[in-house]
Design a protein around this motif. Structure first.
Motif, mmCIF file in Angstrom:
data_model
loop_
_atom_site.group_PDB
_atom_site.id
_atom_site.type_symbol
_atom_site.label_atom_id
_atom_site.label_comp_id
_atom_site.label_asym_id
_atom_site.label_seq_id
_atom_site.Cartn_x
_atom_site.Cartn_y
_atom_site.Cartn_z
ATOM 1 N N THR A 128 38.766 16.823 -11.244
ATOM 2 C CA THR A 128 37.743 17.134 -12.245
ATOM 3 C C THR A 128 36.622 16.101 -12.221
ATOM 4 O O THR A 128 35.434 16.451 -12.287
ATOM 5 N N ASP A 129 37.010 14.831 -12.131
ATOM 6 C CA ASP A 129 36.007 13.764 -12.124
ATOM 7 C C ASP A 129 35.057 13.904 -10.934
ATOM 8 O O ASP A 129 33.850 13.654 -11.065
ATOM 9 N N GLN A 130 35.578 14.292 -9.786
ATOM 10 C CA GLN A 130 34.760 14.413 -8.575
ATOM 11 C C GLN A 130 34.160 15.818 -8.405
ATOM 12 O O GLN A 130 33.416 16.048 -7.455
ATOM 13 N N LYS A 131 34.510 16.730 -9.332
ATOM 14 C CA LYS A 131 34.028 18.111 -9.258
ATOM 15 C C LYS A 131 34.274 18.704 -7.860
ATOM 16 O O LYS A 131 33.355 19.155 -7.170
ATOM 17 N N VAL A 132 35.529 18.687 -7.485
ATOM 18 C CA VAL A 132 35.921 19.085 -6.127
ATOM 19 C C VAL A 132 36.052 20.603 -6.013
ATOM 20 O O VAL A 132 36.724 21.257 -6.817
ATOM 21 N N LYS A 133 35.392 21.107 -4.986
ATOM 22 C CA LYS A 133 35.570 22.504 -4.593
ATOM 23 C C LYS A 133 35.798 22.548 -3.079
ATOM 24 O O LYS A 133 35.049 21.929 -2.323
ATOM 25 N N VAL A 134 36.824 23.292 -2.671
ATOM 26 C CA VAL A 134 37.151 23.390 -1.247
ATOM 27 C C VAL A 134 37.401 24.852 -0.890
ATOM 28 O O VAL A 134 38.165 25.542 -1.570
ATOM 29 N N THR A 135 36.735 25.287 0.168
ATOM 30 C CA THR A 135 36.978 26.625 0.729
ATOM 31 C C THR A 135 37.582 26.449 2.114
ATOM 32 O O THR A 135 37.052 25.685 2.932
ATOM 33 N N THR A 136 38.678 27.156 2.367
ATOM 34 C CA THR A 136 39.422 26.981 3.624
ATOM 35 C C THR A 136 39.325 28.210 4.509
ATOM 36 O O THR A 136 39.408 29.347 4.032
ATOM 37 N N THR A 137 39.134 27.951 5.781
ATOM 38 C CA THR A 137 39.195 29.011 6.799
ATOM 39 C C THR A 137 40.302 28.661 7.779
ATOM 40 O O THR A 137 40.309 27.557 8.340
ATOM 41 N N ILE A 138 41.247 29.566 7.952
ATOM 42 C CA ILE A 138 42.339 29.333 8.905
ATOM 43 C C ILE A 138 41.881 29.790 10.283
ATOM 44 O O ILE A 138 41.602 30.964 10.511
ATOM 45 N N GLN A 139 41.811 28.836 11.207
ATOM 46 C CA GLN A 139 41.369 29.129 12.565
ATOM 47 C C GLN A 139 42.509 29.653 13.436
ATOM 48 O O GLN A 139 42.325 30.570 14.244
ATOM 49 N N ASP A 140 43.670 29.072 13.254
ATOM 50 C CA ASP A 140 44.812 29.484 14.075
ATOM 51 C C ASP A 140 46.092 29.068 13.360
ATOM 52 O O ASP A 140 46.111 28.068 12.637
ATOM 53 N N ILE A 141 47.133 29.840 13.566
ATOM 54 C CA ILE A 141 48.424 29.517 12.977
ATOM 55 C C ILE A 141 49.514 30.024 13.924
ATOM 56 O O ILE A 141 49.415 31.153 14.418
ATOM 57 N N ALA A 142 50.488 29.197 14.207
ATOM 58 C CA ALA A 142 51.525 29.568 15.173
ATOM 59 C C ALA A 142 52.871 28.989 14.747
ATOM 60 O O ALA A 142 52.968 27.808 14.382
ATOM 61 N N VAL A 143 53.887 29.836 14.799
ATOM 62 C CA VAL A 143 55.236 29.391 14.449
ATOM 63 C C VAL A 143 55.741 28.433 15.519
ATOM 64 O O VAL A 143 55.682 28.728 16.714
#
Length: 202
Positions: A128-143
């Motif tokens: 809250t103090d830093q007013k953090v907003k993050v949007t994530t994009t998953i480029q790749d995912i592998a088991v």
């Protein structure tokens, strides 16, 4: 030769038994234990063995295919639940932190959910103090590992984040290693760590 003599000779011939060798020659293919019966028995046994081999081969193949399908299905579930978990842990909106932490708890194992609950007050203040907003994009995912029997799995995820914090914006690439545990049929996050990115050529 008179007709009476010929008839008598025919009757004598008809009443005379055939020689034993003739009987043996005629019946050698039909008597029990004869080569023909033995050959027929061997052929039937070979046919039965072939049928058994085919049937059990098909059963084995079906079992293998079922096993492969089950494993593929479990892998898909790990990827689906893992993707949701990565987004829940990395996407932040300081204006809706209750939902942020609740999403994390929903996708986490009991132990991880307890850790989140304990850390929530301090993290909430900092975000809250830093007013953090993050949007994530998953480029790749592998088991990486999957033990469907024990309900354990791990995967690697390459993501990029667009972050706004403290009045500054930044985009960063991250590589995460995530551990998953199956709980009541659903894969839950049980561990998450950042993995150092390896530069190209190294």
């Amino acid at each position: 030769m008179s007709a009476e003599h010929a008839v008598a000779e025919d009757e004598a011939t008809a009443d005379t038994p055939e020689p034993a060798t003739a009987v043996a020659a005629k019946d050698k293919w039909t008597l029990p234990g004869s080569p023909r019966v033995w050959l027929f028995g061997s052929g039937a046994f070979a046919l039965a063995a072939l049928v058994v081999a085919i049937v059990f081969g098909i059963m084995w193949l079906v079992a293998e295919m079922d096993g492969d399908r089950d494993l593929a299905s479990a892998r898909d579930d790990v990827l689906k639940d893992g993707t949701a978990a990565v987004l829940a842990y990395t996407q932040v909106d300081y204006q809706n932190l209750d939902a942020y932490f609740q999403k994390q708890k929903d996708v986490s194992s009991d132990d991880m959910a307890k850790q989140i609950q304990q850390a929530q007050p301090n993290y909430s203040k900092a975000l809250t103090d830093q007013k953090v907003k993050v949007t994530t994009t998953i480029q790749d995912i592998a088991v990486e590992e999957l033990n469907d029997h024990d309900g354990k799995a791990s995967f690697l995820a390459a993501i990029s984040t667009d972050t706004s914090a403290g009045g500054k914006n930044a985009t960063k690439a991250l590589r995460l290693e995530v551990q998953m545990t199956r709980v009541d049929g659903t894969w839950k996050l049980s561990g998450i760590d950042q993995v150092p990115l390896v530069a190209a050529g190294k």
